[in-house]
Write a protein that holds these residues in place. Structure first.
Motif, PDB file in Angstrom:
ATOM      1  N   ASP A 118      68.942   9.553 -45.140  1.00 42.85           N
ATOM      2  CA  ASP A 118      69.055  10.908 -45.355  1.00 42.85           C
ATOM      3  C   ASP A 118      70.579  11.309 -45.877  1.00 42.85           C
ATOM      4  N   GLU A 137      79.526  21.524 -44.521  1.00 41.23           N
ATOM      5  CA  GLU A 137      78.190  22.283 -44.737  1.00 41.23           C
ATOM      6  C   GLU A 137      77.053  21.313 -45.210  1.00 41.23           C
ATOM      7  N   ALA A 140      75.872  19.130 -42.208  1.00 42.95           N
ATOM      8  CA  ALA A 140      75.766  19.906 -41.121  1.00 42.95           C
ATOM      9  C   ALA A 140      74.140  19.548 -40.496  1.00 42.95           C
ATOM     10  N   PRO A 141      73.175  19.483 -41.360  1.00 44.25           N
ATOM     11  CA  PRO A 141      71.563  19.170 -41.000  1.00 44.25           C
ATOM     12  C   PRO A 141      71.809  17.728 -40.187  1.00 44.25           C
ATOM     13  N   LEU A 142      72.960  17.010 -40.559  1.00 47.74           N
ATOM     14  CA  LEU A 142      72.577  15.612 -39.951  1.00 47.74           C
ATOM     15  C   LEU A 142      73.289  15.457 -38.584  1.00 47.74           C
ATOM     16  N   ARG A 143      73.995  16.517 -38.115  1.00 49.77           N
ATOM     17  CA  ARG A 143      74.982  16.412 -37.174  1.00 49.77           C
ATOM     18  C   ARG A 143      74.281  16.140 -35.709  1.00 49.77           C
ATOM     19  N   TRP A 186      79.421  11.487 -37.406  1.00 45.46           N
ATOM     20  CA  TRP A 186      79.247  12.074 -38.239  1.00 45.46           C
ATOM     21  C   TRP A 186      80.550  12.861 -38.933  1.00 45.46           C
TER      22      TRP A 186
END
Length: 432
Positions: A118, A137, A140-143, A186
């Motif tokens: 991803d 930004e 952010a979905p992977l954090r 991250w």
């Protein structure tokens, strides 16, 4: 001309100071950023160790080795500044590279594998469609998934990182080290993308930018092929493996510096347009991949010498009936010719010579496969070494400024020397 210790020291110091100056941009987590600044400062009694384990020391050595004698004293600081974006990108590229640790066997560690895939998708999209959208930004979905992974354990240097973290905790009078110091994946991935953007910004609006961008995209897509175990033939493994490292992009960057930013070289522009320049760098990348995975000693042995070596390894280390080839190699991994196998066996990392051994029926079959593969790759290495010199000689006839070609030649030689040593020593601990 060999680089001097003074030049190596200066290259390390310039890179360290540039990194410190950019920490606010690279590292969004304030706790991790504060730790990183302390670790790079004189307050850290293990600063030399820290600069080594983040690859900064060996990158400084490489920079000095590449640039020594290619300029007069007045231009030396300018060339060092040009090298900074690449060096900082390499430091944080290691973070995503480390996510590949443990994934050599298909199906292993699916949570880490999926995170890496991803991340590569985000990185590739950002390279293909540049924007000013903040990297924090984008990622952010992977954090949440990153925060479940120990950056220490997902590395080659967990013991050293814990030691330095304990030093920091003691220096700051903290009862416990903040979790952000260990669970920093991250933050490191953000720095990876930000520093990658900086490399391309440094050569923006040049003719070479497109070629460097393309090679950088290929780095991430090739890692995906590797992690998904899509390659089957030796040629496929080597071709993808050579793209999964940043050699072509790095050499293309420096060629742009010499061919355009230090003065327009029409020969360089013509070689860039017809593809011959980047083709030579792709050949260099294949050579470095072979050096990285196999090591200098095995590549330079004769077929007979390699066969004798592994016959001896089996006699001395095949202690139990039914042991696999990989188990025997792991027992023998301290033997100097197996330096590069040692790293990949210890950390279950991808290696073009070891992947086929996971499915060997027994040790006898595994060693037959291994020796045959090594003979094949060693022949390729010798032939490509000759081809690279021919490519360089032809380019040197066309270029007015030949420094980019000399730098590329030194790059291959540097890694051939580097990969003759164990990965866990200063002499051999950097991999591009």
């Amino acid at each position: 001309m060999r680089s001097s210790s003074a030049q190596r020291g200066e290259a390390v110091d310039v890179t360290r100071q540039a990194l410190l100056a950019r920490l606010d941009r690279f590292l969004p987590d304030p706790e991790y950023r504060e730790f990183f600044a302390w670790a790079l400062s004189a307050k850290n009694p293990d600063r030399d160790l820290f600069t080594r384990i983040i690859a900064l020391t060996q990158l400084g050595n490489l920079t000095a080795e590449l640039l020594a004698g290619l300029s007069d004293a007045a231009e030396w600081p300018i060339l060092l500044r040009h090298a900074v974006p690449v060096n900082l990108y390499q430091i944080f590229e290691v973070v995503s590279d480390n996510l590949g640790i443990g994934l050599a066997v298909p199906g292993a560690r699916p949570e880490v594998r999926d995170l890496l895939l991803d991340f590569d998708t985000v990185a590739t999209d950002d390279l293909r469609h540049p924007s000013s959208r903040p990297v924090t930004e984008l990622l952010a979905p992977l954090r949440a998934r990153c925060d479940r992974i120990s950056g220490f354990e997902q590395s080659l240097t967990a013991e050293h990182q814990r030691k330095i973290t304990d030093r920091y905790r003691a220096d700051r009078g903290l009862a416990d080290a903040p979790a952000a110091l260990e669970y920093s994946v991250w933050c490191g991935l953000v720095a990876n993308l930000v520093s990658g953007r900086d490399v391309l910004a440094a050569i923006a609006d040049t003719a070479g930018e497109r070629a460097v961008r393309t090679a950088t995209i290929e780095r991430y897509t090739a890692v995906d092929r590797t992690v998904r175990h899509l390659d089957r033939t030796r040629a496929e493994l080597l071709g993808t493996g050579s793209k999964a490292i940043l050699v072509t992009a790095t050499l293309g960057y420096f060629a742009t510096v010499f061919g355009e930013m230090s003065g327009t070289d029409r020969g360089y522009l013509a070689a860039l347009r017809d593809g011959s320049l980047m083709a030579s760098f792709e050949t260099a990348a294949v050579l470095v991949r072979l050096q990285n995975d196999i090591g200098t000693a095995l590549l330079h042995m004769t077929c007979t010498e390699r066969a004798d070596l592994f016959a001896s390894v089996r006699r001395r280390h095949d202690r139990n009936a039914g042991a696999s080839t990989l188990q025997i190699l792991a027992r023998a991994a301290d033997e100097p010719p197996l330096n590069r196998f040692r790293k990949d066996l210890a950390h279950n990392e991808f290696n073009i010579c070891l992947s086929a051994l996971h499915t060997a029926e027994d040790a006898a079959e595994g060693f037959r496969i291994l020796i045959d593969d090594l003979d094949y790759f060693a022949r390729r290495y010798a032939r490509l070494r000759r081809e690279l010199e021919q490519q360089f000689a032809e380019l040197e006839r066309r270029l007015r400024d030949r420094r980019g070609i000399e730098l590329a030649r030194r790059f291959v030689d540097f890694h051939e020397h580097l990969y003759s040593h164990r990965y866990d020593t200063l002499a051999g601990d950097y991999a591009i």
